[in-house]
Design an enzyme around this catalytic site. Structure first.
Site, mmCIF file in Angstrom:
data_model
loop_
_atom_site.group_PDB
_atom_site.id
_atom_site.type_symbol
_atom_site.label_atom_id
_atom_site.label_comp_id
_atom_site.label_asym_id
_atom_site.label_seq_id
_atom_site.Cartn_x
_atom_site.Cartn_y
_atom_site.Cartn_z
ATOM 1 N N GLY A 74 0.836 -1.205 0.000
ATOM 2 C CA GLY A 74 0.000 0.000 0.000
ATOM 3 C C GLY A 74 0.866 1.249 0.000
ATOM 4 O O GLY A 74 0.632 2.196 -0.763
ATOM 5 N N HIS A 75 1.903 1.243 0.857
ATOM 6 C CA HIS A 75 2.829 2.390 0.886
ATOM 7 C C HIS A 75 3.581 2.501 -0.439
ATOM 8 O O HIS A 75 3.764 3.600 -0.967
ATOM 9 C CB HIS A 75 3.862 2.223 2.005
ATOM 10 C CG HIS A 75 3.282 2.131 3.385
ATOM 11 N ND1 HIS A 75 3.360 1.002 4.165
ATOM 12 C CD2 HIS A 75 2.614 3.044 4.131
ATOM 13 C CE1 HIS A 75 2.796 1.216 5.337
ATOM 14 N NE2 HIS A 75 2.327 2.450 5.346
ATOM 15 N N GLN A 191 -8.193 10.874 7.890
ATOM 16 C CA GLN A 191 -6.893 11.570 7.901
ATOM 17 C C GLN A 191 -6.692 12.346 6.602
ATOM 18 O O GLN A 191 -6.267 13.509 6.623
ATOM 19 C CB GLN A 191 -5.779 10.529 8.071
ATOM 20 C CG GLN A 191 -4.383 11.057 7.885
ATOM 21 C CD GLN A 191 -3.354 9.991 8.193
ATOM 22 O OE1 GLN A 191 -3.088 9.732 9.364
ATOM 23 N NE2 GLN A 191 -2.790 9.363 7.177
ATOM 24 N N MET A 222 -4.501 -3.554 3.328
ATOM 25 C CA MET A 222 -3.142 -3.723 3.862
ATOM 26 C C MET A 222 -2.899 -2.687 4.954
ATOM 27 O O MET A 222 -3.326 -1.533 4.827
ATOM 28 C CB MET A 222 -2.113 -3.540 2.753
ATOM 29 C CG MET A 222 -2.106 -4.671 1.780
ATOM 30 S SD MET A 222 -0.733 -4.504 0.626
ATOM 31 C CE MET A 222 -1.110 -5.881 -0.456
HETATM 32 P P1 AMP Z 1 1.098 4.750 7.906
HETATM 33 O O1 AMP Z 1 2.551 4.475 7.810
HETATM 34 O O2 AMP Z 1 0.299 3.543 8.248
HETATM 35 O O3 AMP Z 1 0.788 5.931 8.761
HETATM 36 O O4 AMP Z 1 0.609 5.134 6.447
HETATM 37 C C1 AMP Z 1 1.316 6.017 5.629
HETATM 38 C C2 AMP Z 1 0.478 6.321 4.418
HETATM 39 O O5 AMP Z 1 0.191 5.113 3.717
HETATM 40 C C3 AMP Z 1 -0.884 6.945 4.763
HETATM 41 O O6 AMP Z 1 -1.193 7.945 3.802
HETATM 42 C C4 AMP Z 1 -1.818 5.771 4.650
HETATM 43 O O7 AMP Z 1 -3.148 6.129 4.349
HETATM 44 C C5 AMP Z 1 -1.190 5.022 3.501
HETATM 45 N N1 AMP Z 1 -1.620 3.615 3.486
HETATM 46 C C6 AMP Z 1 -1.552 2.737 4.505
HETATM 47 N N2 AMP Z 1 -2.098 1.558 4.134
HETATM 48 C C7 AMP Z 1 -2.517 1.695 2.856
HETATM 49 C C8 AMP Z 1 -3.182 0.852 1.916
HETATM 50 N N3 AMP Z 1 -3.529 -0.400 2.231
HETATM 51 N N4 AMP Z 1 -3.456 1.340 0.690
HETATM 52 C C9 AMP Z 1 -3.122 2.623 0.365
HETATM 53 N N5 AMP Z 1 -2.507 3.476 1.203
HETATM 54 C C10 AMP Z 1 -2.208 3.023 2.437
#
Ligand code: AMP
Length: 317
Positions: A74-75, A191, A222
């Site tokens: 996802g990231h 967010q 994910m």
């Molecule tokens: P985090 O490290 O979990 O704070 O996420 C960092 C970025 O990745 C944020 O913009 C999240 O929304 C995005 N993100 C996390 N999981 C996914 C996913 N499964 N699909 C798309 N973006 C994601």
């Protein structure tokens, strides 16, 4: 700009920029994390600014992907978008203490630095911005952004500290990196709305790009926190996506969703979810509650606990 030109400019920019650390360089004595890949990283605002300024001087555009590490596909998809839209992609990795309450998982949040850098190397990330805590929040730091509007309700009812911490660190990341765009996942939909609102309200000079949620084959979104799930919980976790999808189907028909929401809550409980924080249909732009008959674009959002793990997910109607 033609690709050949851009590559020429890029190599010039690399030569003139201060050296970020890479796997080939010497690890700093203060660093606890040994660099292992070819993706450069920096831990000081000063170096970050110099590197980005050199890119700017060479006429290059910059995309930022803020993360807390423990990266998954996802990231990586957000980084691919940054690379498609900009000459340079910066990924920040910072587990932000300001968005965790004392009873939350800050200490145990997965930190997978080597693996993160190895993954980022596969998608052409140009720089990892990974400040230590005191670089982000030096002694005497005492300013907070307090978002309202889209930040009210949903997550805030259960994590009242959360969006203030997120908005404050994102505002700092934006002014540190000064990107043209920043890419955020719809996975954290509230967010994304809060960040868009902050950028609008504070006239921050960048564009926020939303990216669709990347899911496992069975539909589970994910998430870095999915690794907390036991195999049994992992099998049950997909129910949250099934439930929000069925609520979205009913909402798309203009039906009163209260019955399908009640059925969804029951289904989550039967699947083993111990606590449902929320399961709601909201205005997709403002996140305000709305009538079933409203013609406005809608979004279904949910948060629920499976054992010790809190899962969140959402879908468009
Ligand atoms: P985090 O490290 O979990 O704070 O996420 C960092 C970025 O990745 C944020 O913009 C999240 O929304 C995005 N993100 C996390 N999981 C996914 C996913 N499964 N699909 C798309 N973006 C994601």
């Amino acid at each position: 700009m033609a690709k050949a030109t851009r590559e020429t400019v890029a190599s010039k920019a690399r030569k003139s920029a201060p050296k970020a650390r890479t796997g080939a360089g010497k690890p700093a004595a203060a660093s606890r994390r040994a660099p292992t890949s070819a993706v450069p990283f920096t831990r000081t605002v000063r170096d970050l600014r110099q590197i980005v300024a050199a890119w700017r001087k060479a006429g290059q555009s910059v995309g930022l992907v803020p993360t807390m590490g423990a990266l998954h596909d996802g990231h990586l998809e957000l980084v691919r978008i940054a690379k498609r839209r900009c000459d340079r992609a910066v990924v920040s990795i910072f587990v932000n203490p300001a968005q965790f309450a004392p009873n939350e998982d800050f200490d145990t949040y997965p930190r997978t630095w080597d693996n993160d850098l190895a993954q980022l190397a596969t998608v052409g990330c140009d720089l990892v911005w990974s400040p230590e805590r005191l670089e982000m929040y030096p002694e005497g730091f005492d300013t907070r952004i307090e978002p309202k509007g889209a930040a009210l309700g949903l997550e805030t009812e259960f994590r009242p500290h959360f969006f203030s911490g997120v908005a404050t660190v994102c505002c700092k990341l934006f002014t540190q990196v000064l990107p043209d765009i920043a890419i955020f996942g719809e996975k954290d939909y509230q967010q994304l709305c809060v960040i868009r609102q902050m950028v609008r309200d504070l006239d921050l000079p960048l564009q926020i790009v939303g990216a669709e949620t990347i899911r496992e084959a069975d539909g589970l979104a994910m998430s870095s926190r999915n690794r907390y799930l036991t195999p049994d919980e992992r099998a049950k976790a997909v129910t949250i996506h099934r439930v929000i999808s069925s609520v979205a189907t009913a909402a798309a028909k203009g039906q009163d969703t209260s019955a399908v929401v009640a059925a969804g809550r029951k289904r989550l409980t039967q699947a083993g979810f111990a606590k449902i924080d929320y399961l709601e249909v909201r205005d997709a732009q403002t996140l305000a509650p709305l009538e079933a008959s409203s013609p406005r674009e809608k979004r279904v959002l949910a948060a629920a606990w499976l054992g010790q793990t809190r899962l969140i997910d959402n879908v468009a109607v």
